[in-house]
Write an enzyme that holds these catalytic residues in place. Structure first.
Site: not given
Length: 414
Positions: A253, A278, A351, A354, A377, A386
């Protein structure tokens, strides 16, 4: 030696940066008018390249030895445009000169709210989450003050319900977050016996479900085209190339790229170990040869001399840490330079790179848990979004359309 830069090239970078800061349309138009006059001034004086000295000459042509307070509002705006343009060219950022809003949590209820926020911090809530709740509870506190409620002892259910009712002017998403924050706060007050009544039970359920959007992705060919558009013969290009690679090859990120320090790279083990901003989750990623070489090239031949522990710095003095909006504008600039098709219909920040990496991994039949690890994640649930962009796999799940035996439909025979 700094590369000479034409005004239009500088403006194209600065315009993207200003939009990334969510400046309103009126402010953007103000800058565009100022740049037009600045461009006219340079043309009139046969000046080809822009620098801070040109900006000073432009400012002098406006002021004409008059004191600043005697200038009109439009003339002051032109000075602001020139100063911002020069500042961005040197530092790569715009420093906000407006006074930051100070949160007023005075009074008995304000102190309780601050204690609650500290409680959330102790429980491990992310700083960004706490900051959002802080704003929501400030809104509630302001409402109570406006209604002469300065003590929790005088708080009644009708006050809470009226506050929620007054939120009707906001979006469903905003109402959902404010109400959720308020419910958590009221539970805290009851659990800590600050209130003898659990008012959280009267909080109505908000029928809101966040709509999941399809991630913006670019093809492998488009990502390679983007990387080739970076001029790596100068320090800025070396820095930009290394950062874009970190997003495109490792899926980092913008916040993690801008905050990356020397201690995050283990050169002996070819490993990047970083605590995500994050999620506060630590991830370990392989330091790919391509990425490592790009970082070394920047450190040896592009990075300004600085004692800061951050790897990526602004190109001009003061050599501060690069900001996330700047990285967004950098990626956007090179996407435009690469002339990617339909760019105006896509998101075009780091992003999106990503997302593109995730899509590429899916195309290679990479298992979902592995993709989750790469992207950092906390669970595969976040990664499942995704699956909707893996069109090849989705086609394999399609079913044949059954024949309809109905007089209202005619089956076509090929």
């Amino acid at each position: 030696m700094k590369k000479q830069q034409k005004l239009q090239e500088l403006i194209s970078e600065l315009e993207v940066y200003i939009k990334s800061l969510s400046y309103n349309r009126a402010t953007q138009l103000k800058y565009q008018r100022g740049w037009k006059l600045l461009n006219d001034f340079m043309s009139k004086n046969s000046i080809e390249f822009y620098n801070s000295q040109v900006g000073e000459k432009f400012i002098f042509s406006i002021m004409k030895n008059r004191p600043y307070e005697n200038l009109s509002r439009k003339e002051k705006d032109l000075l602001r445009v020139a100063n911002v343009t020069s500042e961005f060219q040197v530092t790569g950022v715009i420093r906000f000169r407006s006074v930051s809003k100070k949160y007023d949590f005075s009074g008995e209820i304000g102190k309780v709210i601050l204690n609650y926020l500290e409680h959330l911090k102790f429980k491990g809530n992310a700083l960004r989450t706490i900051e959002g709740k802080k704003i929501h509870l400030l809104r509630f506190l302001d409402y109570l003050k406006a209604n002469n409620i300065f003590s929790l002892k005088t708080l009644e259910s009708q006050h809470i319900l009226q506050f929620i009712n007054d939120l009707g002017i906001y979006s469903n998403a905003s109402i959902h977050h404010v109400v959720g924050t308020l419910k958590g706060f009221l539970k805290y007050l009851y659990q800590k016996e600050i209130l003898l009544t659990d008012f959280s039970y009267i909080i109505p359920k908000i029928g809101y479900k966040k709509e999941s959007k399809l991630p913006t992705t670019y093809t492998k060919e488009e990502v390679e085209k983007l990387l080739k558009s970076v001029d790596r013969a100068n320090p800025k290009g070396k820095r930009d190339f290394a950062m874009i690679l970190l997003a495109a090859r490792l899926g980092l990120r913008a916040s993690d790229i801008c905050r990356m320090k020397f201690e995050n790279i283990n050169w002996k083990q070819n490993m990047i170990r970083i605590k995500q901003t994050k999620t506060a989750r630590t991830v370990e990623l392989p330091l790919l040869t391509e990425v490592g070489n790009a970082i070394i090239d920047y450190l040896k031949y592009g990075r300004p001399e600085s004692d800061l522990s951050y790897i990526f710095l602004c190109m001009g003095q003061p050599y501060g840490k690069l900001k996330e909006p700047t990285l967004h504008s950098i990626v956007t600039f090179y996407l435009k330079r690469a002339k990617i098709d339909n760019l105006d219909k896509k998101k075009h920040g780091p992003h999106a790179l990503r997302h593109s990496l995730a899509c590429s991994l899916l195309e290679q039949k990479t298992p979902l848990p592995v993709i989750s690890e790469v992207l950092g994640h906390s669970s595969t649930e976040s990664t499942k979004t995704y699956l909707r962009i893996d069109l090849n796999s989705l086609r394999q799940c399609s079913l044949e359309v059954p024949v309809l035996n109905s007089p209202y439909y005619i089956q076509e025979v090929n």
